[in-house]
Design an enzyme around this catalytic site. Structure first.
Site, short mmCIF file in Angstrom:
data_model
loop_
_atom_site.label_atom_id
_atom_site.label_comp_id
_atom_site.label_asym_id
_atom_site.label_seq_id
_atom_site.Cartn_x
_atom_site.Cartn_y
_atom_site.Cartn_z
CB ALA A 181 1.40 8.77 18.89
CE1 TYR A 239 -4.45 -1.15 -0.05
CE2 TYR A 239 -3.13 -3.15 1.25
CZ TYR A 239 -4.32 -2.64 0.45
OH TYR A 239 -5.37 -3.05 0.17
CB CYS A 288 -0.70 3.19 10.39
SG CYS A 288 0.01 2.64 8.60
P1 NAD Z 1 2.03 -4.01 2.80
O1 NAD Z 1 2.15 -5.38 3.69
O2 NAD Z 1 0.77 -3.90 1.99
O3 NAD Z 1 3.34 -4.24 2.03
C1 NAD Z 1 4.56 -4.96 2.13
C2 NAD Z 1 5.24 -5.58 0.99
O4 NAD Z 1 6.46 -6.00 1.39
C3 NAD Z 1 4.40 -7.01 0.90
O5 NAD Z 1 3.79 -7.17 -0.33
C4 NAD Z 1 5.55 -7.95 1.43
O6 NAD Z 1 5.32 -9.10 0.36
C5 NAD Z 1 7.01 -7.34 0.83
N1 NAD Z 1 7.89 -7.84 1.47
C6 NAD Z 1 8.28 -8.26 2.80
N2 NAD Z 1 9.49 -8.68 2.99
C7 NAD Z 1 10.00 -8.72 1.68
C8 NAD Z 1 11.38 -8.80 1.33
N3 NAD Z 1 12.58 -9.30 2.25
N4 NAD Z 1 11.72 -8.64 0.05
C9 NAD Z 1 10.70 -8.04 -0.88
N5 NAD Z 1 9.62 -7.87 -0.62
C10 NAD Z 1 9.16 -8.08 0.84
O7 NAD Z 1 2.70 -2.84 3.85
P2 NAD Z 1 2.49 -1.14 3.69
O8 NAD Z 1 0.97 -0.96 4.01
O9 NAD Z 1 2.87 -0.98 2.31
O10 NAD Z 1 3.37 -0.76 4.81
C11 NAD Z 1 4.78 -0.87 4.47
C12 NAD Z 1 5.40 0.22 5.65
O11 NAD Z 1 5.03 1.33 5.52
C13 NAD Z 1 5.26 -0.43 7.09
O12 NAD Z 1 6.41 0.00 7.81
C14 NAD Z 1 3.88 0.59 7.36
O13 NAD Z 1 4.08 1.05 8.58
C15 NAD Z 1 4.56 1.91 6.62
N6 NAD Z 1 3.27 2.82 6.34
C16 NAD Z 1 2.30 2.36 5.91
C17 NAD Z 1 1.05 3.41 5.49
C18 NAD Z 1 -0.25 2.75 5.19
O14 NAD Z 1 -1.08 3.74 4.92
N7 NAD Z 1 -0.44 1.69 4.76
C19 NAD Z 1 1.37 4.53 5.79
C20 NAD Z 1 2.78 4.93 6.06
C21 NAD Z 1 3.57 4.25 6.48
C1 UDX Z 2 -2.86 6.93 8.95
C2 UDX Z 2 -2.55 8.56 8.99
O1 UDX Z 2 -3.20 9.46 8.60
C3 UDX Z 2 -1.14 8.56 7.87
O2 UDX Z 2 -0.64 9.90 7.83
C4 UDX Z 2 -0.30 7.53 7.98
O3 UDX Z 2 0.73 7.70 7.03
C5 UDX Z 2 -0.84 6.21 8.17
O4 UDX Z 2 -1.89 6.23 8.76
P1 UDX Z 2 -4.69 5.76 7.52
O5 UDX Z 2 -4.49 4.66 8.44
O6 UDX Z 2 -4.36 5.35 5.78
O7 UDX Z 2 -3.63 6.76 7.80
O8 UDX Z 2 -6.07 6.43 7.33
P2 UDX Z 2 -6.57 7.64 8.57
O9 UDX Z 2 -7.42 8.57 7.49
O10 UDX Z 2 -5.45 8.30 9.12
O11 UDX Z 2 -7.71 6.90 9.29
C6 UDX Z 2 -7.39 5.85 10.27
C7 UDX Z 2 -8.53 5.46 11.00
O12 UDX Z 2 -9.04 6.35 11.76
C8 UDX Z 2 -9.77 4.84 9.95
O13 UDX Z 2 -10.48 3.93 10.45
C9 UDX Z 2 -10.52 6.28 9.94
O14 UDX Z 2 -12.15 5.96 9.83
C10 UDX Z 2 -10.53 6.75 11.61
N1 UDX Z 2 -10.94 8.09 11.69
C11 UDX Z 2 -10.19 9.10 11.24
C12 UDX Z 2 -12.02 8.21 12.54
O15 UDX Z 2 -12.48 7.25 13.20
N2 UDX Z 2 -12.18 9.79 12.74
C13 UDX Z 2 -11.54 10.64 12.32
O16 UDX Z 2 -11.87 11.68 12.32
C14 UDX Z 2 -10.28 10.32 11.28
#
Ligand code: NAD
Ligand code: UDX
Length: 462
Positions: free
Chosen positions: A223, A14, A274
């Site tokens: 947080a 993602y 997250c």
């Molecule tokens: P995700 O699970 O969607 O994707 C991670 C991918 O990494 C998976 O497809 C997995 O197969 C791959 N992977 C794992 N180990 C591997 C390896 N050794 N070599 C190659 N590929 C490998 O996770 P995500 O939601 O994209 O999150 C990734 C990071 O970004 C996390 O640390 C998360 O906390 C952070 N993050 C996520 C969000 C969000 O909204 N999802 C936002 C900000 C930061």
């Molecule tokens: C969050 C952070 O916003 C983003 O900056 C970070 O990189 C990843 O984590 P995300 O989890 O994708 O993003 O969505 P976010 O819009 O933050 O919503 C998180 C949860 O809080 C959802 O379940 C949402 O429905 C809920 N939420 C958000 C509420 O219940 N009320 C609000 O006012 C805002």
């Protein structure tokens, strides 16, 4: 500074997928290769039909369609991409540990370490390694020691560049970020990464800090955001008891410029991959330094969120005359928020689990989440066997079918389309009394009440 021409990103999830798609779109001179060990995921990113890419985000398929095959590539050849690139983003998952020391609290860093060891093994020339994953503060130190002890004379610079995108608005957030944060020691490497972003992000929005501040800022931001949701959710319960309306309270306090209007929407509880993970990680880190008051303070944000999910489910049971056994309850929404197909830590999963323990029959409709995913989410909890989950839960692709002959409708996600339904038609087909439990405060309460529904709206007292 060094001009970057080839980027590799490890992890096509993602974050890695959308982030690299936007970098590739905005920097046509840079070759961007996103690699993953999950070959099914890579195949989906390469699907000829761009609507089949594995991440649903508004606007994403258009960006992928523009850049893919030009300077954006998805591949399972991890070694090759590492070898070619001057800059390597690590964007793998860092979930909460499910075993051993720190179980249920600490971030599991095994995937990160595997990446570092793979980079160390493969690299033949100098590399800039960028932490894109969210990591505990001081992880860069561990990465450095793994990378620097290869003895092959390769120099590695480590930067922290946490991602602040929110799902559902990822493309928009990437195109116009409030800020890009880069932490590091090497001015030259920081500049090289800043130059990539400067292709579309104004310089004033590119912040640089030391590496520890950058790592800790990401946990801190999540947080604070989650804390606002738990704060308004805590008040939502008090509003229900006192006849106040949490949406009015939110509007009233949100106009104070020091508080601000965003992130004050009461809900059935925050979800997503997250918030909970990152706060628990923060709590674990604080505890590991003996800072128990700091740890307890932040842990309360998660405890409040658990309470909110439970009390929503509990209220359904109490209202339905203290039993939901054998009753059909329609779930509108399964994703953790609208405009995403992601369900990780979605409140819907926990509300469903609670109701299933009471032998409810749940019919789920979500515009973007697959049946396979919904069963996987329930099975993962291990509360009951897989057969039982399939017996008690049905997934349909027509909302009217979901609500037909139901005792109650529960709104778990704030998808826009829910407002637009023909609610009179729904009322006519439901059992009476027809209950609606609006966990997102999205439906028109007055209109539904006039039709004859018994409406409960989160945070609204009667
Ligand atoms: P995700 O699970 O969607 O994707 C991670 C991918 O990494 C998976 O497809 C997995 O197969 C791959 N992977 C794992 N180990 C591997 C390896 N050794 N070599 C190659 N590929 C490998 O996770 P995500 O939601 O994209 O999150 C990734 C990071 O970004 C996390 O640390 C998360 O906390 C952070 N993050 C996520 C969000 C969000 O909204 N999802 C936002 C900000 C930061
Ligand atoms: C969050 C952070 O916003 C983003 O900056 C970070 O990189 C990843 O984590 P995300 O989890 O994708 O993003 O969505 P976010 O819009 O933050 O919503 C998180 C949860 O809080 C959802 O379940 C949402 O429905 C809920 N939420 C958000 C509420 O219940 N009320 C609000 O006012 C805002």
């Amino acid at each position: 500074s060094k001009k970057i021409t080839k980027i590799c990103c490890i992890g096509a999830g993602y974050v890695g997928g959308p982030t690299m798609a936007v970098i590739a779109q905005k920097c046509p001179d840079i070759k961007v290769t996103v690699v993953d060990i999950n070959s099914r995921r890579i195949a989906a990113w390469n699907d000829e039909d761009v609507d089949k890419i594995p991440v649903y985000e508004p606007g994403l398929s258009e960006v992928v369609a523009e850049a893919r095959g030009r300077n954006l590539f998805f591949s399972t050849e991890v070694d090759k991409a590492i070898d070619e690139a001057e800059m390597i983003f690590i964007s793998v998952n860092t979930p909460t540990k499910t075993y051993g020391k720190g179980k249920g609290m600490a971030a599991d860093l095994k995937y990160i370490e595997l990446c570092a060891r793979q980079i160390a093994r493969v690299a033949k020339d100098d590399k800039i390694v960028v932490e894109k994953s969210t990591l505990p503060v001081r992880t860069a130190g561990a990465l450095k020691s793994i990378l620097q002890n290869t003895g092959n004379g390769v120099r590695f610079d480590i930067l922290s560049n946490p991602e602040f995108l929110a799902e559902g608005t990822a493309v928009q957030d990437l195109l116009a970020p409030d800020r890009v944060l880069i932490g590091g020691d090497s001015e030259e490497s920081i500049r090289a990464l800043a130059d990539v972003y400067a292709n579309w992000v104004p310089e004033k929005n590119i912040l640089t800090t030391n590496v520890w501040s950058s790592e800790l800022s990401k946990l801190t931001a999540n947080a604070f955001l989650a804390q606002r949701v738990s704060s308004i959710n805590a008040l939502s319960e008090l509003c229900e008891k006192t006849g106040a309306d949490v949406n009015e309270v939110a509007r009233a306090i949100g106009t104070d410029s020091r508080i601000g209007p965003k992130f004050l929407k009461a809900s059935v509880g925050f979800g997503g991959s997250c918030f909970q993970k990152d706060i628990l990680n923060l709590v674990y880190i604080a505890k590991s330094y003996g800072l128990n008051e700091v740890a307890d303070y932040w842990e309360q944000v998660v405890l409040m969120n658990d309470h909110q999910k439970h009390r929503f489910a509990d209220n359904i049971i109490t209202t339905l005359y203290n039993t939901v056994s054998g009753k059909k309850i329609a779930f509108l929404g399964w994703a953790f928020k609208k405009d995403t197909n992601d369900t990780r830590e979605s409140a819907a999963i926990h509300v469903a689990d609670y109701l299933l323990n009471e032998q409810a029959e749940i019919v789920v409709y979500d515009p973007k989440v697959t049946e396979e995913q919904i069963y996987a989410d329930l099975d993962y909890l291990n509360t009951r066997d897989e057969k039982e989950n399939r017996k008690l839960v049905t997934v349909v692709n027509d909302p009217y079918k979901a609500m037909k002959e139901a005792h109650a409708v529960a709104v778990l996600t704030e998808w826009d389309e829910f407002r637009a339904y023909d609610w009179q038609r729904v009322y006519d087909t439901m059992l009476k009394p027809s209950f609606v439990f609006d966990g997102r405060a999205v439906l028109d309460r007055e209109q539904l009440t006039d039709m004859g529904f018994e409406v409960y709206t989160i945070g609204v007292g009667r």
